[in-house]
Design an enzyme around this catalytic site. Structure first.
Site, PDB file in Angstrom:
ATOM      1  N   CYS A 140       0.835  -1.206   0.000  1.00  0.00           N
ATOM      2  CA  CYS A 140       0.000   0.000   0.000  1.00  0.00           C
ATOM      3  C   CYS A 140       0.864   1.247   0.000  1.00  0.00           C
ATOM      4  O   CYS A 140       0.360   2.356  -0.185  1.00  0.00           O
ATOM      5  CB  CYS A 140      -0.927   0.009   1.210  1.00  0.00           C
ATOM      6  SG  CYS A 140      -0.071   0.030   2.805  1.00  0.00           S
ATOM      7  N   SER A 141       2.163   1.095   0.214  1.00  0.00           N
ATOM      8  CA  SER A 141       3.078   2.240   0.226  1.00  0.00           C
ATOM      9  C   SER A 141       3.685   2.532  -1.141  1.00  0.00           C
ATOM     10  O   SER A 141       4.357   3.547  -1.312  1.00  0.00           O
ATOM     11  CB  SER A 141       4.217   1.985   1.224  1.00  0.00           C
ATOM     12  OG  SER A 141       3.734   1.961   2.539  1.00  0.00           O
TER      13      SER A 141
END
Length: 469
Positions: free
Chosen positions: A250-251
């Protein structure tokens, strides 16, 4: 979504929780040295080369997402970093003793932890969460996504093997081998603390469980490329981050906001790193396959570029690319490329004044990703500081690859984790990286230290001087 929980579900969960409580009661009396051996053993359970390789391979096979070798590397890097953070940290008994305040702080367990595991990162997350929970003398019960069940089960088997070596109760770590929504939600209701990584639906369910919960927000990392940036260095880091494990993180960078003076150079540098710029027509075909009824199509999540090119009907040049670039045409729900993509697709925007860049970052994150992270490639510290002051995120990375930097890296000061709080901006209880401290209760021994009430002048003086009495 309403989930019906049957009496059989409640009884099954109660069995897990009862075994966990029994194990935790025994473990709760252990000293720091023995606890640290448990944590090191759990770390070794995943870090060992053959086990890391096996977990990575099974995770990629069962989930159909990501890259087995990258998953192996993720397990080893995250496990080593977390163990380094935990080594020497005090989590048993007296953790601080301040003669000035007269307060002694004593660490105690939170109890039984429910840990939900996503299909995107089922190989490293169980070990990472177990290390932190066990550091606080807690027990943990995992409820994985069905696609993650076999991987999580293998990780738990390896951890229990190591627990046996040090003589720790095996039921400190358990897993639901046939997870369902009902079992997951009931587990969160029966445990003492839930830690949820993955879907926002599960995060919201944890908040409704009636028990304390730590959740995460959407990631939609948006990164500014300033005119002073080292373009080649920025492009290399962005390519690595965007393609690592096919962007399961998700980063991973989702959007770049590039200064107009270096926009062309940045695109060229990204192309030299394997990026492919989609035409307007190709962007439309890509959009049609990436979103179905307004939601991300699972068929494209964490897939290689060649597979996405095939699904979207892109040409052979696109199929040979490492990742795709599309020009951003706006932000918000009418512009899905401005949101989280969980794929090797990067959206490009350009700006003139730095205030425009900040406004664009804010608009993108207001749509999806508020609270999570943004970043900047620059040599101007003032711009980096201004970005951090004005944008509502928990992390602002400077000249770093987000996929590895947000969760802590050996070249930044963030603690290593796979669970990143996004603050009240995203409805989360924490705005920092999850650590072992979130798995501790603290008792404060408070002694009298003497002293008198402060003089009124010392606390009201400034106000009286400015506004009168």
């Amino acid at each position: 979504m309403s989930v019906q929980v049957s009496d059989a579900d409640r009884a099954e969960v109660a069995g897990f929780v009862e075994r966990a409580r029994s194990a935790q009661r025994e473990y709760g009396g252990w000293g720091q040295a023995d606890v640290d051996d448990v944590v090191a053993g759990v770390a070794w359970a995943g870090y060992r080369e053959d086990r890391a390789e096996e977990l990575g391979r099974v995770a990629a096979l069962d989930s159909g997402m990501g890259v087995a070798e990258d998953k192996r590397e993720k397990i080893r890097r995250k496990t080593l970093g977390t163990l380094a953070d935990l080594t020497g940290a005090v989590s048993v008994g007296v953790v601080s003793d301040d003669p000035v305040t007269g307060i002694t702080e004593i660490a105690k367990p939170v109890g039984v932890v429910a840990a939900l595991i996503p299909s995107t990162n089922p190989e490293a997350t169980p070990i990472n969460k177990a290390m932190m929970a066990l550091k606080g003398r807690n027990a943990v019960v995992f409820s994985p996504s069905p696609k993650a069940a076999r991987t999580c089960g293998k990780a738990v088997d390896y951890m229990r093997d190591e627990l046996a070596k040090v003589g720790a109760p095996l039921d400190l770590v358990q897993v639901m081998s046939e997870p369902t929504k009902a079992l997951s939600y009931e587990l969160m209701a029966q445990c003492d603390l839930s830690v949820v990584t993955g879907s926002q639906r599960n995060v919201r369910a944890a908040y409704r469980s009636g028990k304390p919960a730590i959740g995460v927000g959407l990631g939609n990392a948006t990164v500014v490329v300033d005119a002073t940036a080292d373009i080649a260095d920025a492009a290399a880091k962005i390519r690595f981050s965007k393609t690592f494990d096919n962007a399961t993180s998700c980063s991973s960078e989702n959007a770049l906001v590039v200064h107009e003076d270096v926009y062309a150079d940045m695109v060229e540098a990204l192309e030299s790193e394997g990026g492919y710029v989609c035409s307007a027509a190709e962007r439309d075909r890509l959009e049609a396959v990436m979103w179905v009824d307004g939601a991300l199509n699972p068929e494209i999540i964490a897939q290689p570029a060649a597979r996405i090119a095939e699904l979207a009907g892109l040409g052979p040049d696109a199929a040979d690319a490492a990742f795709f670039m599309v020009e951003g045409t706006g932000t918000g729900p009418d512009h899905p490329f401005s949101g989280e993509k969980l794929s090797v697709v990067l959206t490009l925007y350009r700006y003139g004044e730095f205030s425009d860049a900040i406004a664009l970052v804010q608009d993108i994150l207001a749509y999806q990703g508020i609270g999570h992270s943004c970043g900047i490639h620059t040599t101007d510290e003032a711009k980096a500081r201004r970005l951090a002051l004005e944008v509502d995120v928990a992390r602002v990375l400077v000249n770093q690859a987000h996929a590895v930097g947000n969760g802590g890296a050996f070249d930044n000061g963030l603690n290593t984790t796979l669970t990143m709080g996004c603050g009240t901006w995203a409805g989360n209880a924490i705005s920092e990286n999850l650590s072992y401290r979130h798995f501790l209760n603290t008792t404060r021994l408070v002694r009298p230290i003497g002293g008198d009430a402060p003089a009124e002048e010392s606390v009201f003086g400034g106000y009286w001087e400015r506004y009168g009495r």
